[in-house]
Motif scaffolding. Sequence first.
Motif, mmCIF file in Angstrom:
data_model
loop_
_atom_site.group_PDB
_atom_site.id
_atom_site.type_symbol
_atom_site.label_atom_id
_atom_site.label_comp_id
_atom_site.label_asym_id
_atom_site.label_seq_id
_atom_site.Cartn_x
_atom_site.Cartn_y
_atom_site.Cartn_z
ATOM 1 N N VAL A 10 -5.628 38.896 41.137
ATOM 2 C CA VAL A 10 -4.571 37.972 40.744
ATOM 3 C C VAL A 10 -4.892 36.599 41.311
ATOM 4 O O VAL A 10 -5.188 36.471 42.497
ATOM 5 C CB VAL A 10 -3.207 38.424 41.303
ATOM 6 C CG1 VAL A 10 -2.110 37.428 40.950
ATOM 7 C CG2 VAL A 10 -2.864 39.819 40.842
ATOM 8 N N ILE A 11 -4.818 35.580 40.456
ATOM 9 C CA ILE A 11 -4.881 34.197 40.903
ATOM 10 C C ILE A 11 -3.444 33.683 40.772
ATOM 11 O O ILE A 11 -2.891 33.645 39.677
ATOM 12 C CB ILE A 11 -5.826 33.336 40.035
ATOM 13 C CG1 ILE A 11 -7.205 33.982 39.881
ATOM 14 C CG2 ILE A 11 -5.897 31.921 40.588
ATOM 15 C CD1 ILE A 11 -8.028 34.057 41.128
ATOM 16 N N SER A 12 -2.831 33.316 41.879
ATOM 17 C CA SER A 12 -1.404 32.981 41.838
ATOM 18 C C SER A 12 -1.140 31.627 41.177
ATOM 19 O O SER A 12 -1.974 30.723 41.190
ATOM 20 C CB SER A 12 -0.821 32.979 43.245
ATOM 21 O OG SER A 12 -1.194 31.814 43.945
ATOM 22 N N ASN A 13 0.050 31.547 40.592
ATOM 23 C CA ASN A 13 0.602 30.295 40.088
ATOM 24 C C ASN A 13 2.113 30.465 40.077
ATOM 25 O O ASN A 13 2.671 31.022 39.127
ATOM 26 C CB ASN A 13 0.079 29.956 38.699
ATOM 27 C CG ASN A 13 0.601 28.621 38.196
ATOM 28 O OD1 ASN A 13 1.608 28.102 38.686
ATOM 29 N ND2 ASN A 13 -0.077 28.059 37.215
ATOM 30 N N ARG A 14 2.746 30.041 41.131
ATOM 31 C CA ARG A 14 4.179 30.270 41.282
ATOM 32 C C ARG A 14 4.994 29.604 40.186
ATOM 33 O O ARG A 14 6.116 30.004 39.914
ATOM 34 C CB ARG A 14 4.649 29.817 42.667
ATOM 35 C CG ARG A 14 4.663 28.327 42.876
ATOM 36 C CD ARG A 14 4.859 27.928 44.324
ATOM 37 N NE ARG A 14 5.066 26.496 44.454
ATOM 38 C CZ ARG A 14 4.114 25.577 44.284
ATOM 39 N NH1 ARG A 14 2.875 25.956 43.993
ATOM 40 N NH2 ARG A 14 4.414 24.298 44.414
ATOM 41 N N HIS A 15 4.436 28.582 39.535
ATOM 42 C CA HIS A 15 5.151 27.883 38.471
ATOM 43 C C HIS A 15 5.342 28.756 37.230
ATOM 44 O O HIS A 15 6.201 28.465 36.405
ATOM 45 C CB HIS A 15 4.426 26.589 38.101
ATOM 46 C CG HIS A 15 4.294 25.633 39.239
ATOM 47 N ND1 HIS A 15 5.376 25.048 39.852
ATOM 48 C CD2 HIS A 15 3.199 25.186 39.904
ATOM 49 C CE1 HIS A 15 4.958 24.260 40.835
ATOM 50 N NE2 HIS A 15 3.641 24.335 40.895
ATOM 51 N N LEU A 16 4.553 29.808 37.096
ATOM 52 C CA LEU A 16 4.675 30.710 35.948
ATOM 53 C C LEU A 16 5.647 31.863 36.192
ATOM 54 O O LEU A 16 5.976 32.597 35.267
ATOM 55 C CB LEU A 16 3.301 31.299 35.590
ATOM 56 C CG LEU A 16 2.228 30.313 35.139
ATOM 57 C CD1 LEU A 16 0.916 31.044 34.915
ATOM 58 C CD2 LEU A 16 2.664 29.566 33.889
ATOM 59 N N CYS A 17 6.069 32.031 37.432
ATOM 60 C CA CYS A 17 6.898 33.184 37.815
ATOM 61 C C CYS A 17 8.378 32.940 37.566
ATOM 62 O O CYS A 17 8.900 31.882 37.921
ATOM 63 C CB CYS A 17 6.724 33.502 39.300
ATOM 64 S SG CYS A 17 5.085 34.001 39.771
ATOM 65 N N ALA A 18 9.036 33.947 37.017
ATOM 66 C CA ALA A 18 10.499 33.900 36.921
ATOM 67 C C ALA A 18 11.120 34.299 38.264
ATOM 68 O O ALA A 18 12.241 33.918 38.572
ATOM 69 C CB ALA A 18 10.974 34.833 35.813
ATOM 70 N N LEU A 19 10.390 35.058 39.049
ATOM 71 C CA LEU A 19 10.839 35.532 40.362
ATOM 72 C C LEU A 19 10.118 34.739 41.458
ATOM 73 O O LEU A 19 9.062 34.146 41.200
ATOM 74 C CB LEU A 19 10.465 37.016 40.535
ATOM 75 C CG LEU A 19 11.030 37.985 39.512
ATOM 76 C CD1 LEU A 19 10.388 39.356 39.675
ATOM 77 C CD2 LEU A 19 12.535 38.077 39.673
#
Length: 186
Positions: free
Chosen positions: A10-19
Amino acid sequence: MTMSTFKHIVISNRHLCALPLAEQSRRLQGTADMLILREKDLSPSAYRQLALEVGQACREAGIQFICHTFVQIAEEIGCRSIHLPFPQFWEQRENLAAFSTVGVSVHSIKEALRAQSAGADYVIASNIFAASCKPGLPGKGLSFLREIRRQISISVYALGGITDENETFIRQTDADGACRMSDYMR
């Protein structure tokens, strides 16, 4: 029965998360093997706080947690895995002894060879297919991935436009795993 060693990263991107990202990370238990916290737009203090939260969530979920770019913060919080863009890795390669796992983003075979010779444990080769996060940038293709896999002995992970539908092609190159951002963040 043989177990697959193919990794899902997983490469994170918090801007894509609903949670919140830590909660999203817990939801990846059993799906992801590794999570790279790539939140480069954060200040060092905000990254540190998020790293503590997501690192704990990854431990609870059995996912290897890897800091990205923020070397000093990774050391401070006791994270023994770091991932760096090739230029930063090359500048800091002699100062990474505190890490048990060092990963490097590469965009050429030459970078992959240099990363391996300088002690990297794995490389992420990109971008293999066109990716929605980099519109207009064509993928380098499977032959690029195959050639890196052929020339280096450390782990090679693919990144860029990877989906359930095309992951089979990544596996056929003998890559060690596939990285995704969007699919895991939503």
